[in-house]
Write a protein that holds these residues in place. Structure first.
Motif, short mmCIF file in Angstrom:
data_model
loop_
_atom_site.label_atom_id
_atom_site.label_comp_id
_atom_site.label_asym_id
_atom_site.label_seq_id
_atom_site.Cartn_x
_atom_site.Cartn_y
_atom_site.Cartn_z
N GLY A 40 0.82 -1.20 0.00
CA GLY A 40 0.00 0.00 0.00
C GLY A 40 0.86 1.24 0.00
N GLY A 41 0.24 2.39 -0.15
CA GLY A 41 0.97 3.65 -0.23
C GLY A 41 1.48 4.08 1.15
N ALA A 42 2.57 4.78 1.13
CA ALA A 42 3.16 5.25 2.39
C ALA A 42 2.36 6.39 2.98
N PHE A 43 1.65 7.14 2.15
CA PHE A 43 0.91 8.30 2.63
C PHE A 43 -0.59 8.05 2.67
N GLY A 44 -0.99 6.80 2.67
CA GLY A 44 -2.41 6.45 2.70
C GLY A 44 -2.97 6.61 4.11
N PRO A 45 -4.26 6.35 4.27
CA PRO A 45 -4.87 6.50 5.59
C PRO A 45 -4.34 5.43 6.55
N LEU A 46 -4.31 5.80 7.80
CA LEU A 46 -3.82 4.89 8.83
C LEU A 46 -4.91 3.90 9.20
N PRO A 47 -4.53 2.70 9.55
CA PRO A 47 -5.55 1.75 10.00
C PRO A 47 -6.08 2.18 11.37
N PRO A 48 -7.29 1.78 11.71
CA PRO A 48 -7.84 2.19 13.01
C PRO A 48 -7.02 1.56 14.14
#
Length: 126
Positions: free
Chosen positions: A24-32
């Motif tokens: 996945g992308g490094a700047f994507g949303p963080l997991p909960p």
């Protein structure tokens, strides 16, 4: 031989980033975030005396330290007196007038009078 090693290193370098794309992308949303477990309530006794065995134990340790420090001081002072040369040791039977301070009382009185006169002169000249 050198070309074959170079080609193998180049192919390995090209395959390595492809595996990283699957993450996945490094700047994507963080997991909960994972829920934190509720802290368990422990009965705590903040008393210092209960942890170390009581007030009596603390007084025994303090007394032992005091005796040890006094013993060390006595040992050091005795050793220092023994290491002092004979001519530098104080003689308790000798009077002060017989020692290095051989000035007569009259000379000391004159010196005090001169000092007092100088202080008075400075006060008058202010």
């Amino acid at each position: 031989m050198f070309r074959r090693t170079l080609v193998i290193a180049l192919v390995a370098a090209l395959l390595a980033p492809a595996a990283a794309l699957a993450q996945g992308g490094a700047f994507g949303p963080l997991p909960p975030p994972e829920p934190t477990p509720a802290p368990t309530v422990e009965q705590s006794n903040d008393s210092l005396t209960s942890d170390l065995g009581g007030r009596r134990t603390m007084f025994i340790i303090g007394g032992a330290l005091l005796i040890a420090f006094i013993g060390i001081g006595v040992f050091i002072s005795r050793d220092a007196r023994r290491a002092l040369p004979k001519d530098h040791r104080p003689d308790s039977r000798r009077l002060r007038e017989e020692g290095p301070h051989k000035h007569k009382r009259q000379a000391k009185a004159r010196a005090r009078a001169r000092g007092k006169a100088q202080r008075d002169a400075r006060r008058r000249n202010r």
